[in-house]
Design a protein around this motif. Structure first.
Motif, mmCIF file in Angstrom:
data_model
loop_
_atom_site.group_PDB
_atom_site.id
_atom_site.type_symbol
_atom_site.label_atom_id
_atom_site.label_comp_id
_atom_site.label_asym_id
_atom_site.label_seq_id
_atom_site.Cartn_x
_atom_site.Cartn_y
_atom_site.Cartn_z
ATOM 1 N N GLU A 154 17.378 -24.675 -7.546
ATOM 2 C CA GLU A 154 18.489 -23.762 -7.844
ATOM 3 C C GLU A 154 18.927 -23.858 -9.305
ATOM 4 O O GLU A 154 20.112 -23.978 -9.624
ATOM 5 C CB GLU A 154 19.663 -24.041 -6.906
ATOM 6 C CG GLU A 154 19.297 -23.857 -5.435
ATOM 7 C CD GLU A 154 20.439 -24.198 -4.507
ATOM 8 O OE1 GLU A 154 21.313 -25.003 -4.903
ATOM 9 O OE2 GLU A 154 20.457 -23.677 -3.380
ATOM 10 N N ARG A 155 17.933 -23.812 -10.200
ATOM 11 C CA ARG A 155 18.195 -23.839 -11.627
ATOM 12 C C ARG A 155 17.280 -22.836 -12.326
ATOM 13 O O ARG A 155 16.298 -22.368 -11.744
ATOM 14 C CB ARG A 155 17.961 -25.234 -12.214
ATOM 15 C CG ARG A 155 18.758 -26.313 -11.506
ATOM 16 C CD ARG A 155 18.805 -27.576 -12.301
ATOM 17 N NE ARG A 155 19.456 -28.649 -11.549
ATOM 18 C CZ ARG A 155 19.858 -29.778 -12.058
ATOM 19 N NH1 ARG A 155 19.699 -30.012 -13.347
ATOM 20 N NH2 ARG A 155 20.432 -30.705 -11.311
ATOM 21 N N ALA A 159 15.910 -24.989 -17.441
ATOM 22 C CA ALA A 159 16.584 -26.195 -16.978
ATOM 23 C C ALA A 159 15.658 -27.042 -16.102
ATOM 24 O O ALA A 159 15.694 -28.277 -16.143
ATOM 25 C CB ALA A 159 17.847 -25.832 -16.205
ATOM 26 N N THR A 160 14.823 -26.379 -15.343
ATOM 27 C CA THR A 160 13.849 -27.097 -14.507
ATOM 28 C C THR A 160 12.835 -27.822 -15.377
ATOM 29 O O THR A 160 12.426 -28.946 -15.082
ATOM 30 C CB THR A 160 13.133 -26.104 -13.577
ATOM 31 O OG1 THR A 160 14.100 -25.378 -12.817
ATOM 32 C CG2 THR A 160 12.193 -26.833 -12.632
#
Length: 308
Positions: A154-155, A159-160
Protein backbone atom coordinates in the motif's frame (compact mmCIF):
# COMPACT_ATOMS: atom_id res chain seq x y z
CA UNK A 1 -9.65 -33.59 -16.98
CA UNK A 2 -12.27 -31.18 -15.64
CA UNK A 3 -11.74 -27.49 -14.94
CA UNK A 4 -10.98 -28.04 -11.24
CA UNK A 5 -8.37 -30.68 -11.95
CA UNK A 6 -6.78 -28.52 -14.63
CA UNK A 7 -6.56 -25.59 -12.22
CA UNK A 8 -4.99 -27.80 -9.54
CA UNK A 9 -2.42 -29.06 -12.05
CA UNK A 10 -1.52 -25.53 -13.08
CA UNK A 11 -1.17 -24.53 -9.42
CA UNK A 12 1.16 -27.44 -8.68
CA UNK A 13 3.49 -26.20 -11.41
CA UNK A 14 3.94 -22.99 -9.39
CA UNK A 15 4.09 -24.60 -5.94
CA UNK A 16 7.93 -24.81 -5.66
CA UNK A 17 8.32 -21.09 -6.41
CA UNK A 18 5.50 -20.14 -4.04
CA UNK A 19 7.01 -22.21 -1.24
CA UNK A 20 10.41 -20.62 -1.87
CA UNK A 21 8.86 -17.15 -1.60
CA UNK A 22 6.97 -18.05 1.58
CA UNK A 23 10.00 -19.65 3.25
CA UNK A 24 12.15 -16.59 2.63
CA UNK A 25 9.36 -14.37 3.90
CA UNK A 26 8.57 -16.38 7.03
CA UNK A 27 11.62 -18.48 7.91
CA UNK A 28 9.25 -21.26 8.97
CA UNK A 29 8.64 -24.37 6.89
CA UNK A 30 5.24 -25.10 8.43
CA UNK A 31 4.04 -21.52 8.03
CA UNK A 32 5.34 -21.48 4.46
CA UNK A 33 3.23 -24.56 3.71
CA UNK A 34 0.21 -22.89 5.32
CA UNK A 35 0.76 -19.75 3.24
CA UNK A 36 0.93 -21.78 0.02
CA UNK A 37 -2.24 -23.65 0.98
CA UNK A 38 -4.02 -20.37 1.69
CA UNK A 39 -2.93 -19.16 -1.75
CA UNK A 40 -4.45 -22.25 -3.33
CA UNK A 41 -7.73 -21.66 -1.49
CA UNK A 42 -7.84 -18.08 -2.77
CA UNK A 43 -7.18 -19.27 -6.32
CA UNK A 44 -9.89 -21.94 -6.09
CA UNK A 45 -12.41 -19.22 -5.18
CA UNK A 46 -11.31 -16.96 -8.05
CA UNK A 47 -12.39 -16.85 -11.67
CA UNK A 48 -9.03 -17.92 -13.07
CA UNK A 49 -10.07 -17.07 -16.62
CA UNK A 50 -9.63 -13.41 -15.67
CA UNK A 51 -6.08 -14.01 -14.48
CA UNK A 52 -3.77 -13.17 -17.38
CA UNK A 53 -0.49 -14.02 -15.64
CA UNK A 54 -1.12 -16.87 -13.21
CA UNK A 55 2.46 -17.00 -11.90
CA UNK A 56 2.51 -13.29 -11.15
CA UNK A 57 -0.95 -13.42 -9.58
CA UNK A 58 0.02 -16.32 -7.32
CA UNK A 59 3.27 -14.64 -6.25
CA UNK A 60 1.36 -11.49 -5.35
CA UNK A 61 -1.22 -13.44 -3.35
CA UNK A 62 1.32 -15.49 -1.40
CA UNK A 63 3.19 -12.26 -0.69
CA UNK A 64 0.05 -10.72 0.80
CA UNK A 65 -0.60 -13.81 2.91
CA UNK A 66 2.96 -13.76 4.24
CA UNK A 67 2.82 -10.03 4.92
CA UNK A 68 -0.30 -10.52 7.04
CA UNK A 69 1.43 -13.32 8.98
CA UNK A 70 4.49 -11.16 9.62
CA UNK A 71 2.37 -8.25 10.81
CA UNK A 72 0.49 -10.61 13.11
CA UNK A 73 3.79 -11.80 14.59
CA UNK A 74 4.86 -8.23 15.25
CA UNK A 75 1.60 -7.44 17.03
CA UNK A 76 2.08 -10.49 19.26
CA UNK A 77 5.67 -9.51 19.99
CA UNK A 78 7.08 -12.60 18.25
CA UNK A 79 9.07 -10.80 15.56
CA UNK A 80 12.62 -9.91 16.72
CA UNK A 81 13.00 -6.39 15.33
CA UNK A 82 15.56 -4.98 17.79
CA UNK A 83 18.81 -5.05 15.83
CA UNK A 84 20.77 -3.69 18.80
CA UNK A 85 20.10 -6.83 20.87
CA UNK A 86 21.53 -9.98 19.24
CA UNK A 87 18.75 -12.46 18.54
CA UNK A 88 19.14 -16.15 19.31
CA UNK A 89 16.20 -17.26 17.17
CA UNK A 90 17.27 -19.57 14.34
CA UNK A 91 14.78 -20.05 11.47
CA UNK A 92 13.70 -23.52 10.40
CA UNK A 93 16.53 -25.22 8.48
CA UNK A 94 15.88 -27.11 5.27
CA UNK A 95 17.57 -30.50 5.76
CA UNK A 96 18.33 -33.18 3.18
CA UNK A 97 20.79 -36.09 2.88
CA UNK A 98 24.13 -35.55 1.25
CA UNK A 99 23.88 -36.47 -2.44
CA UNK A 100 25.90 -39.26 -3.94
CA UNK A 101 26.34 -41.27 -0.77
CA UNK A 102 28.38 -38.62 0.99
CA UNK A 103 30.36 -37.37 -1.99
CA UNK A 104 30.58 -33.69 -2.88
CA UNK A 105 27.49 -32.10 -4.38
CA UNK A 106 27.00 -33.45 -7.91
CA UNK A 107 26.49 -31.09 -10.89
CA UNK A 108 22.84 -32.06 -11.32
CA UNK A 109 21.98 -30.49 -7.98
CA UNK A 110 23.98 -27.29 -8.47
CA UNK A 111 21.02 -25.33 -9.86
CA UNK A 112 18.83 -26.28 -6.92
CA UNK A 113 21.48 -25.60 -4.29
CA UNK A 114 22.51 -22.29 -5.82
CA UNK A 115 18.95 -21.12 -5.19
CA UNK A 116 19.14 -22.04 -1.50
CA UNK A 117 19.22 -19.32 1.13
CA UNK A 118 21.39 -19.63 4.21
CA UNK A 119 20.20 -19.33 7.79
CA UNK A 120 22.48 -16.33 8.30
CA UNK A 121 20.49 -14.38 5.71
CA UNK A 122 17.16 -15.51 7.16
CA UNK A 123 18.29 -14.31 10.59
CA UNK A 124 18.94 -10.85 9.14
CA UNK A 125 15.61 -10.87 7.28
CA UNK A 126 13.95 -11.41 10.67
CA UNK A 127 15.21 -7.99 11.75
CA UNK A 128 13.45 -6.17 8.89
CA UNK A 129 10.01 -4.69 9.09
CA UNK A 130 7.34 -6.78 7.34
CA UNK A 131 7.09 -4.32 4.44
CA UNK A 132 10.88 -4.14 4.02
CA UNK A 133 11.14 -7.90 4.01
CA UNK A 134 8.41 -8.26 1.40
CA UNK A 135 9.93 -5.64 -0.90
CA UNK A 136 13.41 -7.15 -0.62
CA UNK A 137 12.37 -10.78 -1.02
CA UNK A 138 10.02 -10.23 -3.95
CA UNK A 139 12.23 -7.79 -5.84
CA UNK A 140 15.80 -8.83 -5.06
CA UNK A 141 15.24 -12.58 -4.83
CA UNK A 142 12.38 -13.15 -7.29
CA UNK A 143 12.64 -10.16 -9.66
CA UNK A 144 9.08 -8.95 -9.06
CA UNK A 145 8.73 -5.35 -10.37
CA UNK A 146 8.18 -2.60 -7.82
CA UNK A 147 4.97 -1.64 -9.62
CA UNK A 148 3.57 -5.06 -8.68
CA UNK A 149 4.87 -4.97 -5.10
CA UNK A 150 3.59 -1.46 -4.34
CA UNK A 151 -0.13 -2.39 -4.06
CA UNK A 152 0.71 -5.19 -1.60
CA UNK A 153 2.45 -2.83 0.84
CA UNK A 154 0.00 0.00 0.00
CA UNK A 155 2.71 2.44 -1.06
CA UNK A 156 3.82 4.17 -4.23
CA UNK A 157 6.41 2.36 -6.38
CA UNK A 158 9.08 4.92 -5.43
CA UNK A 159 8.42 4.37 -1.72
CA UNK A 160 8.46 0.61 -2.26
CA UNK A 161 11.83 0.94 -3.95
CA UNK A 162 13.10 2.73 -0.85
CA UNK A 163 11.86 -0.13 1.34
CA UNK A 164 13.91 -2.60 -0.67
CA UNK A 165 16.91 -0.29 -0.67
CA UNK A 166 16.89 0.02 3.14
CA UNK A 167 16.53 -3.73 3.48
CA UNK A 168 19.39 -4.29 1.03
CA UNK A 169 21.73 -2.09 3.06
CA UNK A 170 20.85 -3.98 6.25
CA UNK A 171 21.39 -7.34 4.61
CA UNK A 172 24.72 -6.38 3.05
CA UNK A 173 25.99 -5.10 6.37
CA UNK A 174 24.92 -8.05 8.50
CA UNK A 175 24.58 -11.26 6.47
CA UNK A 176 27.98 -12.81 5.63
CA UNK A 177 28.38 -14.06 2.08
CA UNK A 178 29.68 -17.64 1.85
CA UNK A 179 32.47 -18.61 -0.50
CA UNK A 180 31.52 -20.38 -3.76
CA UNK A 181 33.71 -23.48 -3.25
CA UNK A 182 31.39 -26.19 -1.85
CA UNK A 183 34.18 -28.77 -1.65
CA UNK A 184 36.30 -26.43 0.48
CA UNK A 185 33.24 -25.67 2.60
CA UNK A 186 32.83 -29.35 3.41
CA UNK A 187 36.52 -29.75 4.21
CA UNK A 188 36.41 -26.86 6.67
CA UNK A 189 33.25 -28.15 8.36
CA UNK A 190 34.64 -31.67 8.69
CA UNK A 191 37.90 -30.34 10.12
CA UNK A 192 36.03 -28.14 12.59
CA UNK A 193 33.83 -31.00 13.82
CA UNK A 194 36.82 -33.32 14.18
CA UNK A 195 38.73 -30.69 16.16
CA UNK A 196 35.69 -30.06 18.38
CA UNK A 197 35.35 -33.78 19.15
CA UNK A 198 39.06 -34.07 19.83
CA UNK A 199 39.24 -30.96 21.96
CA UNK A 200 41.92 -29.42 19.72
CA UNK A 201 41.68 -25.78 20.79
CA UNK A 202 44.42 -24.53 18.45
CA UNK A 203 42.91 -26.26 15.40
CA UNK A 204 39.49 -24.78 16.17
CA UNK A 205 40.90 -21.28 16.40
CA UNK A 206 42.70 -21.74 13.09
CA UNK A 207 39.42 -22.65 11.37
CA UNK A 208 37.45 -19.69 12.76
CA UNK A 209 37.38 -16.10 11.61
CA UNK A 210 38.44 -13.86 14.53
CA UNK A 211 35.00 -12.18 14.49
CA UNK A 212 33.01 -15.39 14.03
CA UNK A 213 29.47 -15.48 15.42
CA UNK A 214 27.75 -18.48 16.99
CA UNK A 215 23.98 -18.36 17.47
CA UNK A 216 22.21 -21.24 19.23
CA UNK A 217 18.44 -21.53 19.59
CA UNK A 218 17.45 -23.92 22.36
CA UNK A 219 13.81 -22.94 22.46
CA UNK A 220 12.39 -22.92 25.98
CA UNK A 221 15.24 -24.93 27.51
CA UNK A 222 17.18 -22.69 29.86
CA UNK A 223 20.87 -22.29 29.04
CA UNK A 224 20.80 -23.68 25.48
CA UNK A 225 20.08 -20.39 23.69
CA UNK A 226 23.09 -18.15 23.32
CA UNK A 227 24.78 -15.59 21.11
CA UNK A 228 28.56 -15.28 21.22
CA UNK A 229 31.06 -13.42 19.08
CA UNK A 230 34.79 -13.99 18.74
CA UNK A 231 36.82 -17.11 18.06
CA UNK A 232 37.75 -18.03 21.69
CA UNK A 233 34.15 -17.63 22.86
CA UNK A 234 32.80 -19.64 19.93
CA UNK A 235 35.31 -22.43 20.58
CA UNK A 236 34.03 -22.75 24.14
CA UNK A 237 30.43 -22.90 22.89
CA UNK A 238 31.16 -25.38 20.12
CA UNK A 239 33.04 -27.72 22.45
CA UNK A 240 30.19 -27.70 24.95
CA UNK A 241 27.66 -28.60 22.26
CA UNK A 242 29.89 -31.37 20.89
CA UNK A 243 29.86 -33.18 24.26
CA UNK A 244 26.06 -33.31 24.47
CA UNK A 245 25.39 -35.63 21.52
CA UNK A 246 26.92 -39.05 21.02
CA UNK A 247 26.42 -39.26 17.24
CA UNK A 248 26.78 -36.71 14.47
CA UNK A 249 26.04 -36.87 10.74
CA UNK A 250 26.83 -34.58 7.86
CA UNK A 251 23.84 -33.39 5.84
CA UNK A 252 22.80 -30.58 3.54
CA UNK A 253 21.43 -27.73 5.63
CA UNK A 254 19.96 -25.01 3.42
CA UNK A 255 22.09 -26.25 0.55
CA UNK A 256 25.37 -26.33 2.51
CA UNK A 257 27.16 -29.13 4.30
CA UNK A 258 26.16 -28.97 7.94
CA UNK A 259 25.87 -31.16 11.02
CA UNK A 260 23.03 -33.17 12.54
CA UNK A 261 23.68 -34.23 16.14
CA UNK A 262 21.67 -37.19 17.46
CA UNK A 263 21.13 -38.31 21.06
CA UNK A 264 19.18 -41.44 22.02
CA UNK A 265 17.90 -41.79 18.47
CA UNK A 266 16.47 -38.27 18.30
CA UNK A 267 17.84 -35.12 16.72
CA UNK A 268 19.57 -33.00 19.34
CA UNK A 269 20.74 -30.14 17.13
CA UNK A 270 21.20 -28.99 13.55
CA UNK A 271 24.19 -26.84 12.73
CA UNK A 272 24.77 -24.69 9.65
CA UNK A 273 28.13 -23.07 8.87
CA UNK A 274 28.98 -20.06 6.72
CA UNK A 275 32.50 -20.47 5.32
CA UNK A 276 34.39 -17.69 3.59
CA UNK A 277 38.06 -17.68 2.53
CA UNK A 278 38.62 -21.03 4.23
CA UNK A 279 37.33 -19.93 7.64
CA UNK A 280 34.00 -20.16 9.41
CA UNK A 281 32.40 -16.73 9.85
CA UNK A 282 29.04 -17.78 11.30
CA UNK A 283 27.50 -20.86 12.94
CA UNK A 284 23.75 -21.20 13.44
CA UNK A 285 22.52 -24.04 15.63
CA UNK A 286 18.91 -25.10 16.16
CA UNK A 287 18.53 -27.10 19.38
CA UNK A 288 14.84 -26.46 20.03
CA UNK A 289 13.63 -30.01 20.67
CA UNK A 290 9.99 -29.30 19.85
CA UNK A 291 10.83 -27.85 16.46
CA UNK A 292 13.41 -30.55 15.74
CA UNK A 293 10.87 -33.30 16.34
CA UNK A 294 8.67 -31.71 13.68
CA UNK A 295 11.58 -31.40 11.24
CA UNK A 296 13.36 -34.75 11.72
CA UNK A 297 11.61 -38.00 12.55
CA UNK A 298 13.31 -41.40 12.94
CA UNK A 299 12.98 -42.17 9.24
CA UNK A 300 14.60 -38.88 8.22
CA UNK A 301 17.48 -39.46 10.64
CA UNK A 302 18.01 -42.95 9.19
CA UNK A 303 18.19 -41.49 5.68
CA UNK A 304 20.76 -38.91 6.79
CA UNK A 305 22.85 -41.61 8.46
CA UNK A 306 22.77 -43.79 5.33
CA UNK A 307 23.91 -40.91 3.11
CA UNK A 308 26.71 -39.70 5.37
Amino acid sequence: MNAGELLATRFEEHRPRLKAVAYRMLGSLSEAEDAVQETWLKLSRTDDERVENLGGWLTTVVGRVCLDLLRSRKQRGEQPLDTEAPATHVPDPQISPLPGGGEAVDPEQEALLSDSVGLALLVVLDTLSPAERLAFVLHDMFAVPFDDIAPIVERAPAATRQLASRARRRVRGAAPEPGPDRTRHREVVEAFLAAARGGDFDALLELLDPDVVLRADGGDVSGLSRFVRGAPEVVAGARSFSTLAATTYLALVNGRVGQIAVHDGQAFSVGEFTVRDGRIVEINILADQERLRALLDARAIAELAAAD
